[in-house]
Design a protein around this motif. Structure first.
Motif: not given
Length: 254
Positions: A177-197
Motif C-alpha cells: 500500500i505504501d509503494a502503490d503508484g509512487t513509482k519509487d520502486g518495490f517495497d523490498l523489505e516487505l518482499i523479503r519478510a514474506v519470502r522468509a516465511a
C-alpha cells in the motif's frame, strides 16, 4: 531461481474502466480493460491480473461480463479478483474464462474459504491478495489491510501469508500500500519478510516506475512482478524493456 520470472500487467477496474491511483487513492482513468488486455497480450505479457477494485468496498460481485470479454481477447493466463467470496464465485469466474481467482477480504473474514476453494479446484487456481502496509504495532512491521487499503485487518502480514500457505493457497499477490503508484520502486523489505516465511510463489506489486525496479524485487524473493501505471501510461515497448532489464540482471524470463 529455476523457474522463469513472469511479468504481469494489472488491470484495476472500477465501473467498467481501468483506473490507477497512488496509495490506492485518487483514481484516474487509464482506459478500456478489453482494449488494454489485447494490447498487453500482443506486447508479450506473461499473465494478466484483473482486479475489480471497488467490488468488496461496495459489497457487490465482480463484473463478470467484462471478465468474459477480456478472456475472449487474451491467450495468456488471466487472474481475476475483487468480490470473490465463495467456492461458487470461483466456479463462476473459471466458467467465465478466468484461469485463477484472487481472494482477499473474504479470506480474512473466514480463512476456511481458502481450504474450501483449494479442496474443490486445487491450489493452482487460488491467489491470495495481501494488501500490506507498514505498521509499528505488528511483529513483522507490516499489517494486512482491506477495502483498498482503507481498513486495517488487525493481522500481521507475514503471519497471514504463512497461514494461507498452510491452508493451500497457490501463490501470494503481495501489494505494498505504501509503494502503490509512487513509482519509487518495490517495497523490498516487505518482499523479503514474506519470502522468509513462505515457499509458494510471490507476485510483487506496488511501486514500479521503471524497468530497473524489477530485478531488485526478484532478488528480494519475488517469482513474478506485477505493475500497472508503468504499463498503462508508458510506451507499448515497456513490457519488453522490463523483461530485458530482468534478463540483463541474470534472471530467466518467459
Amino acid at each position: 531461481m529455476g523457474v522463469a520470472i513472469r511479468i504481469i500487467p494489472c488491470l484495476d477496474v472500477d465501473a467498467g474502466r481501468v483506473v490507477k491511483g497512488v496509495n490506492f487513492e485518487g483514481l484516474r482513468d487509464a482506459g478500456d480493460p478489453v482494449e488494454l488486455a489485447k494490447r498487453y497480450n500482443r506486447c508479450g505479457a506473461d499473465e494478466l491480473t484483473f482486479l475489480d477494485v471497488t467490488a468488496s468496498s461496495a459489497d457487490r460481485e465482480t463484473t463478470f461480463d467484462v471478465v468474459a470479454q477480456t478472456a475472449e481477447q487474451v491467450f495468456i493466463p488471466l487472474t481475476v479478483g475483487g468480490g470473490v467470496r465463495t467456492v461458487e464465485d470461483v466456479d463462476r469466474l473459471l466458467r467465465t474464462g478466468a484461469d485463477k481467482a484472487s481472494i482477499n477480504t473474504a479470506a480474512i473474514n473466514r480463512p476456511e474459504v481458502i481450504n474450501e476453494i483449494v479442496d474443490r479446484f486445487g491450489s493452482q487456481v487460488l491467489v491470495l491478495s495481501v494488501d500490506a502496509k507498514r505498521s509499528a504495532g505488528t511483529e513483522s512491521g507490516f499489517e494486512v489491510t482491506t477495502h483498498g487499503g482503507r481498513q486495517d485487518a488487525g493481522l500481521d502480514a507475514v503471519t497471514w501469508a504463512r497461514e494461507a500457505e498452510k491452508r493451500g493457497v497457490g501463490e501470494i499477490l503481495l501489494n505494498s500500500i505504501d509503494a502503490d503508484g509512487t513509482k519509487d520502486g518495490f517495497d523490498l523489505e516487505l518482499i523479503r519478510a514474506v519470502r522468509a516465511a513462505v515457499s509458494i510463489p510471490i507476485i510483487a506489486s506496488g511501486g514500479a516506475g521503471k524497468p530497473e525496479d524489477f530485478p531488485p524485487a526478484i532478488e528480494a524473493g519475488a517469482n513474478a512482478v506485477l505493475a500497472a501505471s508503468i504499463f498503462h501510461f508508458g510506451p507499448e515497448a515497456m513490457i519488453a524493456r522490463c523483461k530485458q532489464a530482468v534478463r540483463d540482471a541474470g534472471y530467466e524470463v518467459r
